[in-house]
Design a protein around this motif. Structure first.
Motif, PDB file in Angstrom:
ATOM      1  N   ASP A 132      17.088 -18.205  -3.083  1.00 42.95           N
ATOM      2  CA  ASP A 132      16.640 -18.420  -1.706  1.00 42.95           C
ATOM      3  C   ASP A 132      17.720 -19.058  -0.833  1.00 42.95           C
ATOM      4  OD1 ASP A 132      14.195 -17.353  -2.330  1.00 42.95           O
ATOM      5  OD2 ASP A 132      13.279 -19.310  -2.793  1.00 42.95           O
ATOM      6  N   VAL A 133      18.744 -19.607  -1.440  1.00 41.50           N
ATOM      7  CA  VAL A 133      19.813 -20.232  -0.687  1.00 41.50           C
ATOM      8  C   VAL A 133      21.131 -19.935  -1.408  1.00 41.50           C
ATOM      9  CG1 VAL A 133      19.660 -22.445  -1.903  1.00 41.50           C
ATOM     10  CG2 VAL A 133      20.602 -22.388   0.404  1.00 41.50           C
ATOM     11  N   THR A 134      22.203 -19.762  -0.642  1.00 40.79           N
ATOM     12  CA  THR A 134      23.508 -19.507  -1.250  1.00 40.79           C
ATOM     13  C   THR A 134      24.174 -20.820  -1.643  1.00 40.79           C
ATOM     14  OG1 THR A 134      24.581 -19.528   0.922  1.00 40.79           O
ATOM     15  CG2 THR A 134      23.791 -17.391   0.076  1.00 40.79           C
ATOM     16  N   VAL A 174      15.808 -33.899  -2.710  1.00 44.50           N
ATOM     17  CA  VAL A 174      16.579 -32.836  -2.066  1.00 44.50           C
ATOM     18  C   VAL A 174      17.358 -32.040  -3.110  1.00 44.50           C
ATOM     19  CG1 VAL A 174      18.437 -32.345  -0.429  1.00 44.50           C
ATOM     20  CG2 VAL A 174      16.747 -34.105   0.107  1.00 44.50           C
ATOM     21  N   ALA A 175      17.953 -32.733  -4.086  1.00 46.63           N
ATOM     22  CA  ALA A 175      18.754 -32.045  -5.102  1.00 46.63           C
ATOM     23  C   ALA A 175      17.900 -31.107  -5.948  1.00 46.63           C
ATOM     24  CB  ALA A 175      19.444 -33.085  -5.991  1.00 46.63           C
ATOM     25  N   VAL A 176      16.707 -31.560  -6.345  1.00 49.48           N
ATOM     26  CA  VAL A 176      15.825 -30.715  -7.149  1.00 49.48           C
ATOM     27  C   VAL A 176      15.411 -29.477  -6.355  1.00 49.48           C
ATOM     28  CG1 VAL A 176      13.555 -30.584  -8.232  1.00 49.48           C
ATOM     29  CG2 VAL A 176      15.015 -32.579  -8.611  1.00 49.48           C
ATOM     30  N   THR A 177      15.072 -29.681  -5.084  1.00 45.18           N
ATOM     31  CA  THR A 177      14.663 -28.542  -4.238  1.00 45.18           C
ATOM     32  C   THR A 177      15.799 -27.536  -4.083  1.00 45.18           C
ATOM     33  OG1 THR A 177      13.190 -30.026  -3.032  1.00 45.18           O
ATOM     34  CG2 THR A 177      13.697 -27.925  -2.012  1.00 45.18           C
ATOM     35  N   VAL A 178      16.996 -28.031  -3.818  1.00 41.15           N
ATOM     36  CA  VAL A 178      18.139 -27.129  -3.658  1.00 41.15           C
ATOM     37  C   VAL A 178      18.447 -26.407  -4.970  1.00 41.15           C
ATOM     38  CG1 VAL A 178      20.627 -27.039  -3.208  1.00 41.15           C
ATOM     39  CG2 VAL A 178      19.145 -28.414  -1.726  1.00 41.15           C
ATOM     40  N   GLY A 179      18.368 -27.115  -6.091  1.00 44.02           N
ATOM     41  CA  GLY A 179      18.640 -26.485  -7.385  1.00 44.02           C
ATOM     42  C   GLY A 179      17.678 -25.359  -7.698  1.00 44.02           C
ATOM     43  N   LEU A 180      16.389 -25.602  -7.470  1.00 42.02           N
ATOM     44  CA  LEU A 180      15.397 -24.553  -7.732  1.00 42.02           C
ATOM     45  C   LEU A 180      15.612 -23.352  -6.819  1.00 42.02           C
ATOM     46  CD1 LEU A 180      12.181 -26.754  -8.187  1.00 42.02           C
ATOM     47  CD2 LEU A 180      13.504 -25.582  -9.965  1.00 42.02           C
TER      48      LEU A 180
END
Length: 568
Positions: A269-271, A257-263
């Motif tokens: 794509d996300v704030t 989850v952390a890698v996906t959110v970081g990318l």
């Protein structure tokens, strides 16, 4: 992973209250955790955006409040778990003791050592079960869906990832739980075997010492102890391995989850606020499941103990462990026949009816009594009277059902027919009107006087002296005994037990004295003295029923009720 036994909430009132309170605390803790994650994320975003202390003041206040509420909820869990464990243990012990008392001949599949282990260290293991396992189980059921819903609302993609990877944890837990359950069951069986060995050696210690066999039994206990130690280490090994596996699976899931959110943060794509919120909340999604796995191992003994407790209660119900309900309770017709009573008096009707106590009701009335054990009639159709002022002998060969008939009079086995003592038919009322002593002298550590006065410690001293005289006790009343009456011969212990029954009869002015084989360890002279003592009590207007196969007591009785072995 062993799920919550549905019999717990169904049969134990304290468990229902505990689970209801736990669900409320779990909801509070879940809301506080989500609020904490939002406040922390908002405070960090406000500082990053340069909003200054004013912009982060409200999030920081919410952060502190949420942390306090979460800590209070955790404290409430601990307090609720401790009090819940105490209530449930008290209820279970009471139910188990009541079931064992209603089946003095034993419960099928539950020998004495197994019951003793369950009532002792077994139920004590429920502390971890209620203090750690059940709180985490309830918290998981309430918090995990709430955390997933919050993650979906903040960032649907992260919520989808969490939803996909989360089931991996229960799968690992289920696989590990199967292995843990097997090794824990073997450890529990090993503890039961150790308890059996110890109780057997303790019961026969004097004989073992006399014949020089004590050292061999010490080796037996040593081997049972080593086996229990080895099985305990196997349980610990599985516990450490499962903890490592669950931590690894949870860490990899959070990292995904952390890698996906970081990318996605880098690509825009996300704030920052929803991304940071999901990152803070992601470990909390897996934490309840991880804690359940850890708590499961700590409470494994309690899980097995609770299962054994409910199995024992179910076995007692299947075996007809309820007490005689008075007239018409239980039963059916057996195939055997009891011998005729030597009492020619007309019998009261077997059907129950409310009526005033008349002189004809005084004494013990047994009519058409049927007692079954394991589906077989051991007493079938016994009918007799024991009037005030009479000594009645209950005679018959071994296995004829003398002890079973007495147990039915006491309300300790299921029976049909009529049992009435001075107009009372309820088993509890009947027991309150009599005094009795069984075949085995159940003595405890203390003085002879303490054993005789048990339950009537405030009675006058002359009652003690008279009870000792009537029972023929020839040892000092101040003599100190060991556990189980150690220090007395078999005959002496039997006379002390008889003295206790006589003392209760006198102290409570009871109507009936029942003795089961009171002279089996007495010589002819002492047996004659006991017969004279029973006659003395009967002349005072008391009813005396004595089960015996000894001719001296049979000859001294006013009447004899002869039982024959019932046939299946």
């Amino acid at each position: 992973m062993k799920p919550l036994d549905p019999r717990l909430a169904r049969r134990v009132r304290g468990a229902r209250r505990f689970l209801a309170a736990g669900a409320g605390l779990a909801a509070v803790q879940s809301v506080a955790t989500i609020a904490f994650a939002w406040a922390l994320s908002s405070a960090v975003v406000a500082l990053v955006d340069g909003g200054g202390p004013d912009a982060s003041a409200v999030p920081l206040q919410v952060l502190v409040a949420a942390a306090c509420v979460r800590a209070l909820a955790a404290w409430g869990w601990e307090a609720t778990g401790t009090s819940g464990a105490m209530r449930v243990k008290r209820e279970l012990r009471s139910d188990l003791l009541a079931a064992a008392a209603r089946r003095p001949a034993g419960i099928p599949g539950f020998p004495g050592h197994r019951v003793a282990t369950l009532l002792g260290s077994g139920l004590d293991a429920l502390d971890d079960y209620f203090g750690a396992y059940l709180p985490q189980l309830v918290l998981t059921a309430v918090a995990t869906p709430a955390f997933l819903a919050a993650a979906w609302l903040a960032d649907p993609l992260s919520g989808l990832i969490l939803t996909i990877v989360l089931p991996l944890i229960p799968v690992f837990m289920a696989l590990i739980g199967l292995a843990t359950q097997a090794v824990q069951r073997r450890q529990w069986d090993s503890l039961t075997a150790l308890s059996k060995a110890f109780l057997e050696v303790l019961g026969g210690l004097s004989t073992l010492v006399l014949f020089g066999r004590a050292e061999r039994q010490a080796g037996r206990i040593r081997r049972a102890t080593d086996d229990y130690r080895r099985r305990t280490m196997r349980v610990l090994g599985v516990t450490f391995l499962s903890g490592f596996t669950l931590e690894l699976a949870a860490s990899l899931s959070v990292a995904l989850v952390a890698v996906t959110v970081g990318l996605r943060l880098v690509s825009g794509d996300v704030t920052l606020l929803p991304g940071l919120f999901v990152l803070v909340l992601a470990p909390e999604v897996f934490l309840p499941l991880r804690n359940v796995g850890a708590a499961f191992h700590a409470s494994a003994a309690g899980v097995e103990a609770s299962r054994d407790a409910f199995d024992l209660l179910d076995a007692a119900e299947r075996a007809g462990g309820g007490p005689s309900a008075g007239p018409g309770a239980g039963g059916g017709q057996g195939a055997g026949a009891a011998g005729p009573s030597h009492d020619g008096a007309p019998m009261p009707d077997a059907a129950p009816r409310a009526r005033r106590i008349l002189p004809a009701d005084l004494g013990l009335t047994v009519a058409d009594l049927v007692v079954r054990r394991d589906g077989r009639a051991v007493v079938d159709g016994a009918t007799f009277r024991v009037r005030p002022g009479e000594v009645v002998a209950l005679a018959g060969p071994s296995g004829a059902g003398k002890s079973s008939l007495i147990a039915a009079v006491l309300g300790y086995v299921e029976a049909s027919g009529r049992i009435c003592l001075d107009g009372a038919t309820d088993p509890a009322d009947v027991r309150a009107r009599l005094a009795w002593s069984g075949q085995t002298a159940a003595l405890f550590a203390g003085t002879v006087a303490d054993n005789v006065r048990l339950g009537d410690e405030q009675a006058d001293d002359w009652l003690l002296e008279r009870a000792l005289r009537l029972a023929g006790v020839d040892v000092d009343a101040d003599r100190t005994l060991g556990a189980g009456g150690a220090g007395l011969s078999g005959g002496q212990a039997q006379r002390v037990a008889t003295a206790r029954a006589i003392h209760r009869l006198l102290a409570r002015d009871a109507a009936l004295l029942i003795l089961d084989e009171p002279s089996s360890a007495l010589d002819a002279e002492r047996e004659g003295r006991l017969a004279a003592s029973l006659r003395e009590l009967a002349e005072e207007g008391r009813a005396v029923l004595v089960a015996t196969h000894r001719a001296a007591l049979v000859d001294a009785a006013d009447r004899v009720v002869q039982l024959e072995a019932a046939h299946a």
